[in-house]
Write an enzyme that holds these catalytic residues in place. Structure first.
Site, PDB file in Angstrom:
ATOM      1  NE  ARG A  65      -8.149   8.907   6.432  1.00  0.00           N
ATOM      2  CZ  ARG A  65      -7.739   8.663   5.178  1.00  0.00           C
ATOM      3  NH1 ARG A  65      -8.031   7.504   4.599  1.00  0.00           N
ATOM      4  NH2 ARG A  65      -6.984   9.536   4.532  1.00  0.00           N
TER       5      ARG A  65
ATOM      6  CG  HIS B 197      -2.708   5.565   4.725  1.00  0.00           C
ATOM      7  ND1 HIS B 197      -2.991   6.913   4.692  1.00  0.00           N
ATOM      8  CD2 HIS B 197      -3.787   4.959   4.126  1.00  0.00           C
ATOM      9  CE1 HIS B 197      -4.154   7.105   4.097  1.00  0.00           C
ATOM     10  NE2 HIS B 197      -4.652   5.947   3.753  1.00  0.00           N
TER      11      HIS B 197
ATOM     12  CG  ASP C  75      -4.288  -2.287   2.809  1.00  0.00           C
ATOM     13  OD1 ASP C  75      -5.263  -2.026   2.087  1.00  0.00           O
ATOM     14  OD2 ASP C  75      -3.243  -1.593   2.822  1.00  0.00           O
TER      15      ASP C  75
ATOM     16  CD  GLN D 192      -7.672   4.345   6.829  1.00  0.00           C
ATOM     17  OE1 GLN D 192      -7.887   4.918   5.778  1.00  0.00           O
ATOM     18  NE2 GLN D 192      -8.648   4.026   7.673  1.00  0.00           N
TER      19      GLN D 192
ATOM     20  CB  CYS E 234      -7.451   1.414   5.232  1.00  0.00           C
ATOM     21  SG  CYS E 234      -6.600   0.606   3.857  1.00  0.00           S
TER      22      CYS E 234
ATOM     23  NE  ARG F 119      -3.673   8.524  -1.117  1.00  0.00           N
ATOM     24  CZ  ARG F 119      -4.713   7.745  -0.846  1.00  0.00           C
ATOM     25  NH1 ARG F 119      -5.414   7.211  -1.825  1.00  0.00           N
ATOM     26  NH2 ARG F 119      -5.080   7.506   0.392  1.00  0.00           N
TER      27      ARG F 119
END
Ligand code: CP
Ligand code: NVA
Length: 310
Positions: free
Chosen positions: A289, A132, A221, A135, A261, A105
């Site tokens: 996930r 991402h 988001d 996700q 998310c 990340r």
């Protein structure tokens, strides 16, 4: 030595590979729910490198690797040499000689690309400024679980033209669905950064209500992504009309689901009655996930496992 396969952006896999991954995820999840051990990655080591904060990504990768029979090591910028200027290329050579798979990340996508170029083992994108993919893998699996195939469906993206939005656009091109994108002026998506063509797979809407109209999935988001904190006050003002609320859900398809998310800010990008309401599937989305990433790590390390796949 053959070059390893990486997962740096959604378009790194084909549609057929996603079909496999979704069916394998279902199998892995069912087995997990029956408390049946599944240890295809016995003795393998995952290294997780975090240059930004995380709850879900760390937990799902670490628990997932453990459940597959392997172990996971957590590194962050603060207390490794990564934060003290060791070149990414050097770190990649060393870390990949001591492990079997790496998750990162970080900030710019170019950082993960440079790492992957020098890595002997598969590298997974656990979030960059641009993408991402893990996700969206979980989000689409969640949609399929709740509503069936996403092909031909419409996703409404409300808010920032960010890493999540870019990844939705790549997924729409590959898996053949539509994205209605509504962002405030100045926060629009850039198809070049998103790595998509100017296709009819995405349509821009100035009015978020219009983007939601008839959508099968409404999603948003945070207004301020990690790394953009200095813009927070300005963003609070600019995004004020881009809150997903009951009125927006009202104009979506009656069967529409809501996704986020997480982490979420109730009263900012989403109202509490939507995220905590009956159309929200955010907890399944978060749980998934774990399951999709187990399928992903298994696929990157041992390839397709056809024989015992339900
Ligand atoms: N959705 C997500 O990636 O959450 P974390 O930032 O907690 O990992
Ligand atoms: N767009 C958000 C997602 C967090 C999981 C960020 O990059 O901070």
């Amino acid at each position: 030595m053959n070059a390893p396969r990486h997962y740096l952006q959604f378009k790194d896999f084909s549609r057929a590979e996603y079909e496999y991954l979704f069916s394998r995820t279902r199998w892995i999840k069912d087995k997990f729910k029956r408390y049946e051990p599944h240890h295809p990655l016995f003795d393998r080591t995952l290294v997780m490198i975090f240059e930004k904060a995380s709850t879900r990504t760390r937990l799902s990768f670490e628990a997932g690797m453990h459940q597959l029979g392997g172990s996971a090591i957590y590194l962050n910028t603060r207390d490794s040499q990564l934060g003290r200027g060791e070149p990414v290329e050097d770190a990649a050579q060393v870390i990949s000689r001591m492990s079997d798979i790496v998750m990162i990340r970080t900030f710019e996508q170019t950082i993960i690309e440079r790492f992957a170029e020098y890595s002997r083992v598969p590298v997974i994108n656990g979030l960059t400024n641009e993408f991402h993919p893990c996700q969206i893998l979980a989000d689409i699996f969640t949609f399929i679980e709740h509503r069936g195939s996403i092909q031909g469906k419409t996703v409404a993206w409300i808010g920032d033209g960010n890493n999540m939005c870019n990844t939705w656009l790549q997924a729409a091109e590959l898996l053949d669905f539509k994205v209605h994108v509504s962002t405030p002026a100045g926060y629009e998506i850039n198809p070049e950064v998103a790595g998509v063509g100017q296709t009819d797979r995405f349509v821009r809407f100035a009015d978020p209500m219009e983007a939601c109209r008839g959508a099968d999935l409404v999603t948003t988001d945070v207004w301020t992504s990690m790394g953009f904190e200095a813009e927070n006050d300005e963003r609070m003002r600019d995004f004020a009309d881009w809150r997903v609320d009951a009125e927006m859900m009202q104009v979506a398809h009656p069967d529409a689901v809501f996704m986020h998310c997480l982490p979420a800010h109730r009263g900012e990008e989403v109202s509490a009655d939507v995220i905590d309401g009956p159309q929200s599937v955010v907890w399944d989305e978060a749980e998934n996930r774990l399951h999709v990433q187990k399928a992903l790590m298994e696929f990157l390390l041992i390839g397709k496992v056809e024989s015992d796949c339900a």
